[in-house]
Write an enzyme that holds these catalytic residues in place. Structure first.
Site, PDB file in Angstrom:
ATOM      1  N   GLY A  53      40.678 -27.340 -81.705  1.00 18.58           N
ATOM      2  CA  GLY A  53      40.265 -27.740 -80.364  1.00 18.58           C
ATOM      3  C   GLY A  53      40.378 -26.559 -79.428  1.00 18.58           C
ATOM      4  N   LYS A  54      39.801 -26.634 -78.276  1.00 19.00           N
ATOM      5  CA  LYS A  54      39.974 -25.570 -77.274  1.00 19.00           C
ATOM      6  C   LYS A  54      39.591 -26.138 -75.916  1.00 19.00           C
ATOM      7  CE  LYS A  54      41.213 -21.208 -77.267  1.00 19.00           C
ATOM      8  NZ  LYS A  54      42.192 -20.606 -78.165  1.00 19.00           N
ATOM      9  N   GLY A  55      40.219 -25.616 -74.872  1.00 18.48           N
ATOM     10  CA  GLY A  55      39.904 -26.080 -73.521  1.00 18.48           C
ATOM     11  C   GLY A  55      39.646 -24.912 -72.603  1.00 18.48           C
TER      12      GLY A  55
ATOM     13  N   VAL B  87      36.998 -29.237 -75.967  1.00 17.93           N
ATOM     14  CA  VAL B  87      36.136 -29.469 -77.125  1.00 17.93           C
ATOM     15  C   VAL B  87      37.019 -29.738 -78.346  1.00 17.93           C
ATOM     16  CG1 VAL B  87      34.455 -28.424 -78.703  1.00 17.93           C
ATOM     17  CG2 VAL B  87      34.286 -27.999 -76.242  1.00 17.93           C
TER      18      VAL B  87
END
Ligand code: NAD
Length: 435
Positions: free
Chosen positions: A123-125, A78
């Site tokens: 952001g992050k995953g 995201v």
């Protein structure tokens, strides 16, 4: 001897996230954002824009398992926004990762970077998998395919991952390699939190504890306390807590109590932190049986008659009851979310200065930024340079948050959010919205 590494080993460096309500993580992030938005009187359109992720990627990750079966995992990345720069944030591997959680953590990275003036967006995953049940080979194939699927998302100018829950230096090395294979050149700025030999930064392991030390000293100054007259209790003796304790002792503070999962250890005359560290290292990383101190409970440690308490172990340690009994003047949150919201109110009412996690443990993401800068220059800094620059950034971030809290007459925690949301909103207004 072939290269061997336990891929489950504890990550020493994480791009931290807040502790979120697992039931509804996005809402729990929004509560903090809303207070800041209200204080800043954000325009409704801007409000909507800033709380909506700019891109959400969902991908299927096929992996050949060791027994020959093909298994398909779900992965997310995201991008909350790139207003201040390329998006930045960790990747977590866990069976209960949800898209909502990843969205919330991506937004949180936006605010966190803004607090320390790091020119990145958020952001992050995440990948839904159980890394404890997977072999190193399976984890490597999962990581490589996830990276290949995200090849147009990741990039030194676009989106830069880092370790988070259940991912570590080795995971970053696999991402770097896969991305570089596709790019046909070695691109080490695509991830941070890498091994030093692949372009990681000096001072990275100590960065979070060092940042805790810097902001704690800054808080003492505001309260007219001299480090050499201050007593300190530190909960958690891992990466963050042990470095914070060691560095505060070096600054002249008397560290009278430390704790790890085995309990608290107290000596009113002060503890020799280096000696305790050596003991812990030789004792499978625990302080169990440490004879230079009296054993106390975690609750006793947190409520000792000291000047500073540093909760640096885990979330939800300072409950309402403990908050009522806390005697320290400063609480410096090395851990993420160590203080429950109800306890926060009590600490504020008692006039205790709480340095919030979003500021106190931001040293990690700051050195992540340094790592990226060094990779892009192809020139590596000395430990001394890393530390000096880290100290400067943390000190300025503390002063900015402190001033925001004074201006709006709010606790430091809210001051930090107001500062971050204001920065991002101002940058957005300046860029203008392509709408
Ligand atoms: P770590 O695993 O290295 O150390 C954790 C320490 O806490 C250990 O000493 C452990 O024994 C102790 N502990 C565990 N449970 C405990 C309990 N119930 N009571 C008392 N002590 C307990 O972890 P770390 O990297 O030092 O991280 C600590 C906290 O800081 C976490 O909340 C983490 O999210 C946060 N944080 C870490 C970093 C980083 O760079 N490592 C960055 C930002 C935030």
């Amino acid at each position: 001897m072939p290269f061997k590494r336990n891929v489950y080993e504890r990550a020493v460096y994480k791009e931290p996230g807040p502790v979120l309500d697992r039931e509804n993580p996005f809402e729990s992030m929004m509560k903090r954002f809303d207070i800041a938005a209200e204080i800043l009187d954000l325009d409704p359109g801007l409000y909507e824009y800033l709380c909506t992720p700019s891109r959400v990627h969902i991908t299927a990750i096929p992996v050949t398992m060791d027994d020959g079966r093909l298994k398909v995992f779900e992965g997310y990345r995201v991008i909350h926004n790139e207003i201040l720069g390329p998006s930045k944030g960790g990747i977590r591997y866990a069976p209960d990762v949800t898209l909502d959680e990843v969205k919330a953590l991506a937004a949180w990275m936006t605010w966190k970077c803004a607090v320390v003036d790091v020119p990145f967006g958020g952001g992050k995953g995440g990948v839904v998998c159980n890394p404890r049940e997977m072999s190193p080979g399976e984890l490597e194939r999962l990581t490589r395919r996830y990276t290949a699927n995200m090849i147009d998302v990741f990039g030194p100018d676009r989106d830069i991952p880092a370790p988070d829950m259940n991912t570590n230096e080795q995971t970053m090395a696999w991402i770097l390699d896969t991305y570089s294979m596709h790019a046909r050149r070695t691109e080490n700025a695509v991830v941070t939190g890498k091994p030093i030999m692949l372009g990681g930064s000096q001072g990275r392991k100590e960065a979070t504890g060092r940042g805790v030390m810097t902001v704690t000293l800054a808080a003492m100054e505001r309260l007219n306390l001299r480090p050499s007259n201050c007593t300190v209790a530190v909960q958690g003796f891992g990466n963050v807590g042990s470095v914070a304790a060691k560095l505060l002792a070096e600054q002249g503070c008397k560290v009278v109590a430390i704790a790890d999962v085995t309990g608290g250890y107290y000596n009113e005359n002060g503890l020799d932190v280096l000696h305790a560290l050596e003991y812990s290292r030789a004792n499978q990383n625990t302080l169990e049986g440490y004879s230079e101190a009296t054993k106390i409970t975690q609750e006793e440690l947190l409520t000792l008659d000291v000047d500073v308490v540093v909760p640096a172990a885990k979330e939800n340690q300072i409950t309402e009851e403990i908050a009522r009994n806390i005697r320290a003047k400063i609480v410096s949150e090395g851990a993420n979310g160590p203080t429950l919201p109800e306890a926060d109110d009590i600490l504020n009412e008692k006039g205790i200065l709480v340095i919030p996690d979003i500021l106190a443990n931001a040293g990690g993401v700051t050195v992540s930024y340094f790592e990226w800068v060094q990779n892009r220059h192809g020139y590596y800094w000395t430990l001394d340079r890393v530390n000096r620059r880290l100290d400067r950034i943390m000190r300025k971030a503390f002063d900015d948050v402190y001033n925001a809290s004074q201006t709006y007459n709010v606790p430091l925690r809210i001051g930090a959010y107001v500062l971050a949301v204001d920065k991002v909103a101002s940058a957005l207004r300046m860029r203008g919205i392509y709408a």
